[in-house]
Design a protein around this motif. Structure first.
Motif, PDB file in Angstrom:
ATOM      1  N   GLN A  59     -36.815   2.046   9.689  1.00  0.00           N
ATOM      2  CA  GLN A  59     -36.386   2.024   8.290  1.00  0.00           C
ATOM      3  C   GLN A  59     -34.896   1.767   8.198  1.00  0.00           C
ATOM      4  O   GLN A  59     -34.157   2.323   8.985  1.00  0.00           O
ATOM      5  N   PRO A  60     -34.429   0.970   7.319  1.00  0.00           N
ATOM      6  CA  PRO A  60     -35.131   0.148   6.327  1.00  0.00           C
ATOM      7  C   PRO A  60     -35.496  -1.247   6.847  1.00  0.00           C
ATOM      8  O   PRO A  60     -35.936  -2.096   6.095  1.00  0.00           O
ATOM      9  N   TYR A  61     -35.334  -1.497   8.150  1.00  0.00           N
ATOM     10  CA  TYR A  61     -35.583  -2.821   8.736  1.00  0.00           C
ATOM     11  C   TYR A  61     -37.058  -2.954   9.111  1.00  0.00           C
ATOM     12  O   TYR A  61     -37.434  -2.725  10.256  1.00  0.00           O
ATOM     13  N   ASN A  63     -39.126  -5.750   7.757  1.00  0.00           N
ATOM     14  CA  ASN A  63     -39.614  -7.114   7.562  1.00  0.00           C
ATOM     15  C   ASN A  63     -39.309  -7.944   8.807  1.00  0.00           C
ATOM     16  O   ASN A  63     -38.146  -8.180   9.138  1.00  0.00           O
ATOM     17  N   TYR A  78     -35.895  -7.551  12.809  1.00  0.00           N
ATOM     18  CA  TYR A  78     -36.352  -6.920  11.569  1.00  0.00           C
ATOM     19  C   TYR A  78     -35.197  -6.807  10.590  1.00  0.00           C
ATOM     20  O   TYR A  78     -34.081  -6.480  10.982  1.00  0.00           O
ATOM     21  N   ASP A  80     -34.072  -5.816   6.248  1.00  0.00           N
ATOM     22  CA  ASP A  80     -34.468  -5.032   5.081  1.00  0.00           C
ATOM     23  C   ASP A  80     -34.789  -5.971   3.910  1.00  0.00           C
ATOM     24  O   ASP A  80     -34.614  -7.193   3.993  1.00  0.00           O
ATOM     25  N   ASP A  81     -35.255  -5.399   2.834  1.00  0.00           N
ATOM     26  CA  ASP A  81     -35.642  -6.189   1.655  1.00  0.00           C
ATOM     27  C   ASP A  81     -34.441  -6.928   1.061  1.00  0.00           C
ATOM     28  O   ASP A  81     -34.572  -8.076   0.621  1.00  0.00           O
ATOM     29  N   ARG A  82     -33.295  -6.295   1.048  1.00  0.00           N
ATOM     30  CA  ARG A  82     -32.094  -6.932   0.495  1.00  0.00           C
ATOM     31  C   ARG A  82     -31.747  -8.203   1.267  1.00  0.00           C
ATOM     32  O   ARG A  82     -31.378  -9.218   0.688  1.00  0.00           O
ATOM     33  N   LEU A  84     -33.806 -10.174   2.785  1.00  0.00           N
ATOM     34  CA  LEU A  84     -34.754 -11.222   2.398  1.00  0.00           C
ATOM     35  C   LEU A  84     -34.360 -11.869   1.075  1.00  0.00           C
ATOM     36  O   LEU A  84     -34.543 -13.074   0.890  1.00  0.00           O
ATOM     37  N   ARG A  85     -33.823 -11.077   0.149  1.00  0.00           N
ATOM     38  CA  ARG A  85     -33.436 -11.608  -1.163  1.00  0.00           C
ATOM     39  C   ARG A  85     -32.142 -12.419  -1.110  1.00  0.00           C
ATOM     40  O   ARG A  85     -31.932 -13.301  -1.929  1.00  0.00           O
ATOM     41  N   THR A  86     -31.259 -12.134  -0.160  1.00  0.00           N
ATOM     42  CA  THR A  86     -29.939 -12.782  -0.163  1.00  0.00           C
ATOM     43  C   THR A  86     -29.758 -13.750   1.004  1.00  0.00           C
ATOM     44  O   THR A  86     -29.788 -14.959   0.816  1.00  0.00           O
ATOM     45  N   ASN A  88     -31.588 -14.656   3.594  1.00  0.00           N
ATOM     46  CA  ASN A  88     -32.693 -15.493   4.045  1.00  0.00           C
ATOM     47  C   ASN A  88     -32.733 -16.844   3.322  1.00  0.00           C
ATOM     48  O   ASN A  88     -33.310 -17.793   3.827  1.00  0.00           O
TER      49      ASN A  88
END
Length: 174
Positions: A59-61, A63, A78, A80-82, A84-86, A88
């Motif tokens: 956590q939080p990694y 993905n 891996y 985190d969600d952030r 992926l949003r920025t 990536n």
């Protein structure tokens, strides 16, 4: 009578010492095993101080991604969600992070290779210096040490041949 008891007690102590030999060897190898585990789990963000990825799913990694923009492809990491949003979505920034992943994974493999080599030398030394064993048992222990596979060293050689960093600077694709 007291002398016989002492002699019998000595035999019993010697038998106990021989029967606990495997346990003692395991205790001697425990620091190496702990070192293996620590180097594996710390190779992600806490060891390098990065805030972008981890080589292990913690956590939080959570993905999972694989390197694709650097010379060494398919290293799992891996994010985190952030992330992926920025990051990536930006190929330049993603390539920068993948270079960090590549370097971190290289360092991890170097450490693991060194740990395995040290462990193998320890097995060889213990086999040569062990007392109270038959020649057959000594040969079996030496064979076991000789057959111990340095899998991380092989992986290191296959993924990161000599001069890979010089080649990596020229081959990063955007």
């Amino acid at each position: 009578m007291p002398r016989q008891r002492r002699a019998g007690g000595g035999q019993q102590a010697q038998q106990e010492e021989q029967s606990s030999g495997g346990f003692v060897q395991l205790l001697q190898l425990l620091p190496l095993l702990v070192l293996f585990m620590l180097s594996f789990f710390n190779s992600g963000d806490s060891a390098t101080g990065n805030k972008y990825f981890s080589l292990t799913p913690t956590q939080p990694y959570v993905n999972q991604l694989f390197t694709k923009l650097v010379p060494v492809k398919d290293i799992p990491y891996y994010v985190d969600d952030r992330f992926l949003r920025t990051y990536n979505r930006d190929r330049y920034q993603l390539a920068q992070v993948e270079r960090m992943v590549e370097k971190t994974y290289h360092n991890y493999l170097v450490n693991e290779c060194n740990n395995q080599a040290t462990y193998k030398k320890r097995l060889e030394k213990d086999a040569r210096e062990k007392t109270g064993v038959t020649e057959e048992e000594r040969n079996r222990l030496l064979r076991r040490a000789e057959e111990f596979e340095l899998s991380r060293c092989t992986e290191l050689e296959n993924l990161f041949p000599p001069g890979w960093q010089n080649d990596a600077r020229r081959k990063v694709s955007f």
